[in-house]
Scaffold this motif. Sequence first.
Motif, PDB file in Angstrom:
ATOM      1  N   TYR A  92      43.257  31.677  35.952  1.00  0.00           N
ATOM      2  CA  TYR A  92      43.254  33.163  35.759  1.00  0.00           C
ATOM      3  C   TYR A  92      44.020  33.739  34.775  1.00  0.00           C
ATOM      4  N   MET A  93      43.608  34.765  34.393  1.00  0.00           N
ATOM      5  CA  MET A  93      44.358  35.681  33.153  1.00  0.00           C
ATOM      6  C   MET A  93      44.491  36.708  33.894  1.00  0.00           C
ATOM      7  N   THR A  94      45.734  37.309  33.241  1.00  0.00           N
ATOM      8  CA  THR A  94      46.221  38.672  33.753  1.00  0.00           C
ATOM      9  C   THR A  94      46.236  39.611  32.714  1.00  0.00           C
ATOM     10  N   ILE A  95      45.641  40.668  32.557  1.00  0.00           N
ATOM     11  CA  ILE A  95      45.953  41.365  31.491  1.00  0.00           C
ATOM     12  C   ILE A  95      46.611  42.916  31.684  1.00  0.00           C
ATOM     13  N   ASP A  96      47.496  43.456  31.498  1.00  0.00           N
ATOM     14  CA  ASP A  96      48.092  44.638  32.092  1.00  0.00           C
ATOM     15  C   ASP A  96      47.447  45.611  31.503  1.00  0.00           C
ATOM     16  N   ILE A  97      47.193  46.839  32.397  1.00  0.00           N
ATOM     17  CA  ILE A  97      46.521  47.876  31.637  1.00  0.00           C
ATOM     18  C   ILE A  97      47.157  48.607  30.404  1.00  0.00           C
ATOM     19  N   GLU A  98      48.370  48.482  30.207  1.00  0.00           N
ATOM     20  CA  GLU A  98      48.960  49.018  29.036  1.00  0.00           C
ATOM     21  C   GLU A  98      48.260  48.364  27.800  1.00  0.00           C
ATOM     22  N   SER A  99      48.330  46.961  27.744  1.00  0.00           N
ATOM     23  CA  SER A  99      47.556  46.286  26.738  1.00  0.00           C
ATOM     24  C   SER A  99      46.155  46.504  26.433  1.00  0.00           C
ATOM     25  N   THR A 150      59.183  47.844  37.683  1.00  0.00           N
ATOM     26  CA  THR A 150      58.907  46.652  37.127  1.00  0.00           C
ATOM     27  C   THR A 150      57.824  45.696  37.686  1.00  0.00           C
ATOM     28  N   LEU A 151      57.908  45.618  38.982  1.00  0.00           N
ATOM     29  CA  LEU A 151      57.011  44.826  39.545  1.00  0.00           C
ATOM     30  C   LEU A 151      55.608  45.548  39.678  1.00  0.00           C
ATOM     31  N   ALA A 152      55.635  46.736  39.615  1.00  0.00           N
ATOM     32  CA  ALA A 152      54.422  47.587  39.894  1.00  0.00           C
ATOM     33  C   ALA A 152      53.605  47.384  38.449  1.00  0.00           C
ATOM     34  N   LYS A 153      54.299  47.068  37.546  1.00  0.00           N
ATOM     35  CA  LYS A 153      53.377  46.918  36.111  1.00  0.00           C
ATOM     36  C   LYS A 153      52.539  45.786  36.251  1.00  0.00           C
ATOM     37  N   GLN A 154      53.127  44.873  36.894  1.00  0.00           N
ATOM     38  CA  GLN A 154      52.314  43.387  36.992  1.00  0.00           C
ATOM     39  C   GLN A 154      51.137  43.675  37.717  1.00  0.00           C
ATOM     40  N   ASN A 155      51.178  44.775  38.905  1.00  0.00           N
ATOM     41  CA  ASN A 155      50.002  44.935  39.603  1.00  0.00           C
ATOM     42  C   ASN A 155      48.879  45.873  38.935  1.00  0.00           C
ATOM     43  N   ARG A 156      49.220  46.598  37.912  1.00  0.00           N
ATOM     44  CA  ARG A 156      48.527  47.662  37.256  1.00  0.00           C
ATOM     45  C   ARG A 156      47.776  46.783  35.950  1.00  0.00           C
ATOM     46  N   ALA A 157      46.731  46.159  36.611  1.00  0.00           N
ATOM     47  CA  ALA A 157      46.276  44.940  35.520  1.00  0.00           C
ATOM     48  C   ALA A 157      44.679  44.725  35.911  1.00  0.00           C
ATOM     49  N   VAL A 158      44.026  44.180  35.210  1.00  0.00           N
ATOM     50  CA  VAL A 158      42.842  43.325  35.363  1.00  0.00           C
ATOM     51  C   VAL A 158      43.160  41.800  35.461  1.00  0.00           C
ATOM     52  N   PHE A 159      42.649  41.203  36.514  1.00  0.00           N
ATOM     53  CA  PHE A 159      42.507  39.818  36.413  1.00  0.00           C
ATOM     54  C   PHE A 159      41.214  39.287  36.242  1.00  0.00           C
ATOM     55  N   ILE A 160      41.165  38.317  35.372  1.00  0.00           N
ATOM     56  CA  ILE A 160      39.973  37.369  35.094  1.00  0.00           C
ATOM     57  C   ILE A 160      40.029  36.048  35.461  1.00  0.00           C
ATOM     58  N   TYR A 161      38.977  35.543  36.212  1.00  0.00           N
ATOM     59  CA  TYR A 161      38.836  34.419  36.810  1.00  0.00           C
ATOM     60  C   TYR A 161      37.482  33.878  36.806  1.00  0.00           C
ATOM     61  N   SER A 162      37.407  32.512  36.859  1.00  0.00           N
ATOM     62  CA  SER A 162      35.974  31.813  37.086  1.00  0.00           C
ATOM     63  C   SER A 162      35.369  32.231  38.576  1.00  0.00           C
ATOM     64  N   ALA A 163      34.022  32.666  38.671  1.00  0.00           N
ATOM     65  CA  ALA A 163      33.367  32.955  39.635  1.00  0.00           C
ATOM     66  C   ALA A 163      33.424  31.724  40.884  1.00  0.00           C
ATOM     67  N   ASP A 164      33.496  30.656  40.285  1.00  0.00           N
ATOM     68  CA  ASP A 164      33.309  29.515  41.208  1.00  0.00           C
ATOM     69  C   ASP A 164      34.843  29.032  41.438  1.00  0.00           C
ATOM     70  N   SER A 165      35.989  29.569  41.198  1.00  0.00           N
ATOM     71  CA  SER A 165      37.223  29.155  41.355  1.00  0.00           C
ATOM     72  C   SER A 165      37.692  28.975  42.641  1.00  0.00           C
ATOM     73  N   LEU A 166      38.824  28.719  43.141  1.00  0.00           N
ATOM     74  CA  LEU A 166      39.656  28.593  44.398  1.00  0.00           C
ATOM     75  C   LEU A 166      40.086  30.156  44.519  1.00  0.00           C
ATOM     76  N   ILE A 167      40.346  30.737  43.391  1.00  0.00           N
ATOM     77  CA  ILE A 167      40.919  32.205  43.602  1.00  0.00           C
ATOM     78  C   ILE A 167      39.623  33.271  43.934  1.00  0.00           C
ATOM     79  N   ALA A 168      38.302  32.951  43.456  1.00  0.00           N
ATOM     80  CA  ALA A 168      37.346  33.579  43.728  1.00  0.00           C
ATOM     81  C   ALA A 168      37.225  33.529  45.163  1.00  0.00           C
ATOM     82  N   GLU A 169      37.182  32.374  45.642  1.00  0.00           N
ATOM     83  CA  GLU A 169      36.840  31.942  47.071  1.00  0.00           C
ATOM     84  C   GLU A 169      37.875  32.664  47.977  1.00  0.00           C
ATOM     85  N   GLU A 170      39.168  32.648  47.460  1.00  0.00           N
ATOM     86  CA  GLU A 170      40.232  33.190  48.445  1.00  0.00           C
ATOM     87  C   GLU A 170      39.851  34.904  48.387  1.00  0.00           C
TER      88      GLU A 170
END
Length: 162
Positions: free
Chosen positions: A31-38, A137-157
């Motif tokens: 997966y990829m994380t892109i923070d909302i500021e970017s 500092t940690l909150a900034k990591q959660n202010r994001a969009v995560f992009i991942y494959s629809a059939d990945s383990l992350i999607a399953e979780e």
Amino acid sequence: LKAVKYNGQLPNVSEVPVPVSDIDLGIGNGYMTIDIESLGFKPDTAQILDRTAAEQCLSDVIACLENNPSLDIVIAGSCATVGSGGKTLSRRRADAVKKILCDQGIDESRISTIGLGSMECSLRVDDLNPDGTLNETLAKQNRAVFIYSADSLIAEEINKLI
């Protein structure tokens, strides 16, 4: 996918171990994380202030989708544990990112969006201090969009949690 520089800085990219056979979006972690500021979101809104910069930030995602026509993705919006908006704002931000991808020629049927809000899952970090206050500092990591494959383990979780 690889991180794209925005105003001379790399967006926050987090990694979690996922088998390469699951999905490899070019950063080897599923997966990829892109923070909302970017992405240039106006604070506490789903409004993107600089669409050109957001398109640049997403250029590798677009290229990956163009080069892998069978790849379907999920865009999951997230926010800090403390604050306004929650799942609704998170979903609206994910939808705004989807719109940019679709406007660049990606078929909307290949992209699902969800709003995680501050839901606990492996994509998010614990952004509270031991006393219950927000660790910015940690909150900034959660202010994001995560992009991942629809059939990945992350999607399953995530699908099990929603």
